[in-house]
Scaffold this motif. Structure first.
Motif, PDB file in Angstrom:
ATOM      1  N   UNK A   8      11.412 -57.292  10.339  1.00 14.91           N
ATOM      2  CA  UNK A   8      12.304 -58.441  10.394  1.00 14.91           C
ATOM      3  C   UNK A   8      13.341 -58.321   9.297  1.00 14.91           C
ATOM      4  N   UNK A   9      14.586 -58.738   9.593  1.00 11.43           N
ATOM      5  CA  UNK A   9      15.626 -58.806   8.577  1.00 11.43           C
ATOM      6  C   UNK A   9      15.524 -60.139   7.857  1.00 11.43           C
ATOM      7  N   UNK A  10      15.650 -60.097   6.525  1.00 11.61           N
ATOM      8  CA  UNK A  10      15.663 -61.326   5.733  1.00 11.61           C
ATOM      9  C   UNK A  10      16.812 -61.259   4.733  1.00 11.61           C
ATOM     10  N   UNK A  11      17.273 -62.424   4.309  1.00  4.10           N
ATOM     11  CA  UNK A  11      18.277 -62.514   3.252  1.00  4.10           C
ATOM     12  C   UNK A  11      17.624 -62.053   1.949  1.00  4.10           C
ATOM     13  N   UNK A  12      18.289 -61.163   1.234  1.00  2.77           N
ATOM     14  CA  UNK A  12      17.702 -60.633  -0.008  1.00  2.77           C
ATOM     15  C   UNK A  12      17.689 -61.649  -1.147  1.00  2.77           C
ATOM     16  N   UNK A  28      38.888 -65.888   5.559  1.00  2.00           N
ATOM     17  CA  UNK A  28      39.360 -64.570   5.118  1.00  2.00           C
ATOM     18  C   UNK A  28      39.455 -64.424   3.598  1.00  2.00           C
ATOM     19  N   UNK A  29      39.671 -65.520   2.876  1.00  3.94           N
ATOM     20  CA  UNK A  29      39.747 -65.452   1.408  1.00  3.94           C
ATOM     21  C   UNK A  29      38.422 -64.988   0.805  1.00  3.94           C
ATOM     22  N   UNK A  30      37.333 -65.102   1.557  1.00  2.00           N
ATOM     23  CA  UNK A  30      36.019 -64.671   1.063  1.00  2.00           C
ATOM     24  C   UNK A  30      35.815 -63.175   1.219  1.00  2.00           C
ATOM     25  N   UNK A  31      36.789 -62.485   1.788  1.00  2.00           N
ATOM     26  CA  UNK A  31      36.675 -61.044   1.987  1.00  2.00           C
ATOM     27  C   UNK A  31      36.411 -60.708   3.440  1.00  2.00           C
ATOM     28  N   UNK A  32      36.058 -59.459   3.698  1.00  2.00           N
ATOM     29  CA  UNK A  32      35.825 -59.030   5.076  1.00  2.00           C
ATOM     30  C   UNK A  32      34.641 -59.777   5.712  1.00  2.00           C
ATOM     31  N   UNK A  33      34.728 -59.969   7.007  1.00  2.00           N
ATOM     32  CA  UNK A  33      33.671 -60.650   7.754  1.00  2.00           C
ATOM     33  C   UNK A  33      32.390 -59.821   7.686  1.00  2.00           C
ATOM     34  N   UNK A  46      25.485 -66.288  -1.158  1.00  2.00           N
ATOM     35  CA  UNK A  46      26.545 -65.656  -1.952  1.00  2.00           C
ATOM     36  C   UNK A  46      25.949 -65.002  -3.192  1.00  2.00           C
ATOM     37  N   UNK A  47      26.434 -63.802  -3.492  1.00  2.00           N
ATOM     38  CA  UNK A  47      26.048 -63.091  -4.713  1.00  2.00           C
ATOM     39  C   UNK A  47      27.317 -62.647  -5.435  1.00  2.00           C
ATOM     40  N   UNK A  48      27.276 -62.607  -6.742  1.00  2.00           N
ATOM     41  CA  UNK A  48      28.432 -62.198  -7.533  1.00  2.00           C
ATOM     42  C   UNK A  48      28.501 -60.671  -7.577  1.00  2.00           C
ATOM     43  N   UNK A  49      29.665 -60.132  -7.263  1.00  2.00           N
ATOM     44  CA  UNK A  49      29.923 -58.699  -7.390  1.00  2.00           C
ATOM     45  C   UNK A  49      31.139 -58.538  -8.299  1.00  2.00           C
ATOM     46  N   UNK A  50      31.507 -57.333  -8.600  1.00  2.00           N
ATOM     47  CA  UNK A  50      32.690 -57.201  -9.461  1.00  2.00           C
ATOM     48  C   UNK A  50      33.975 -57.538  -8.706  1.00  2.00           C
ATOM     49  N   UNK A  51      33.884 -57.679  -7.384  1.00  2.00           N
ATOM     50  CA  UNK A  51      35.025 -58.109  -6.578  1.00  2.00           C
ATOM     51  C   UNK A  51      34.985 -59.601  -6.296  1.00  2.00           C
ATOM     52  N   UNK A  52      34.088 -60.331  -6.942  1.00  2.98           N
ATOM     53  CA  UNK A  52      33.931 -61.765  -6.700  1.00  2.98           C
ATOM     54  C   UNK A  52      32.680 -62.019  -5.870  1.00  2.98           C
ATOM     55  N   UNK A  53      32.551 -63.220  -5.363  1.00  5.67           N
ATOM     56  CA  UNK A  53      31.376 -63.560  -4.565  1.00  5.67           C
ATOM     57  C   UNK A  53      31.460 -62.907  -3.194  1.00  5.67           C
ATOM     58  N   UNK A  54      30.350 -62.370  -2.765  1.00  8.25           N
ATOM     59  CA  UNK A  54      30.224 -61.766  -1.445  1.00  8.25           C
ATOM     60  C   UNK A  54      28.899 -62.201  -0.835  1.00  8.25           C
ATOM     61  N   UNK A  55      28.773 -62.004   0.440  1.00 12.29           N
ATOM     62  CA  UNK A  55      27.537 -62.305   1.154  1.00 12.29           C
ATOM     63  C   UNK A  55      26.450 -61.305   0.736  1.00 12.29           C
TER      64      UNK A  55
END
Length: 64
Positions: A8-12, A28-33, A46-55
């Motif tokens: 099963x896939x789960x959110x990390x 779109x401001x959140x980055x690629x779909x 949402x998780x913080x990356x060096x490019x900002x918050x990403x999924x």
């Protein structure tokens, strides 16, 4: 003998079930779909990356 274990896939981040399906709403401001979402259609947490918050990335787990 075959491997009959279910996976099963789960959110990390929150460990809720995830789907290989883009979120039903995305800005779109959140980055690629992202290709993954929670089962209810919301983006993965949402998780913080060096490019900002990403999924978050999902992870595949084996069910007992």
């Amino acid at each position: 003998m075959t491997d009959t274990k279910s996976r099963m896939l789960i959110c990390s981040e929150c460990y809720e079930p995830a789907l290989l399906k883009s979120p039903r709403e995305w800005t779109p401001a959140w980055g690629p779909l992202p290709p993954y979402s929670h089962w209810d259609g919301d983006p993965l947490c949402a998780v913080m990356t060096r490019d900002g918050y990403r999924s978050a990335e999902p992870k595949l787990v084996e069910l007992p």
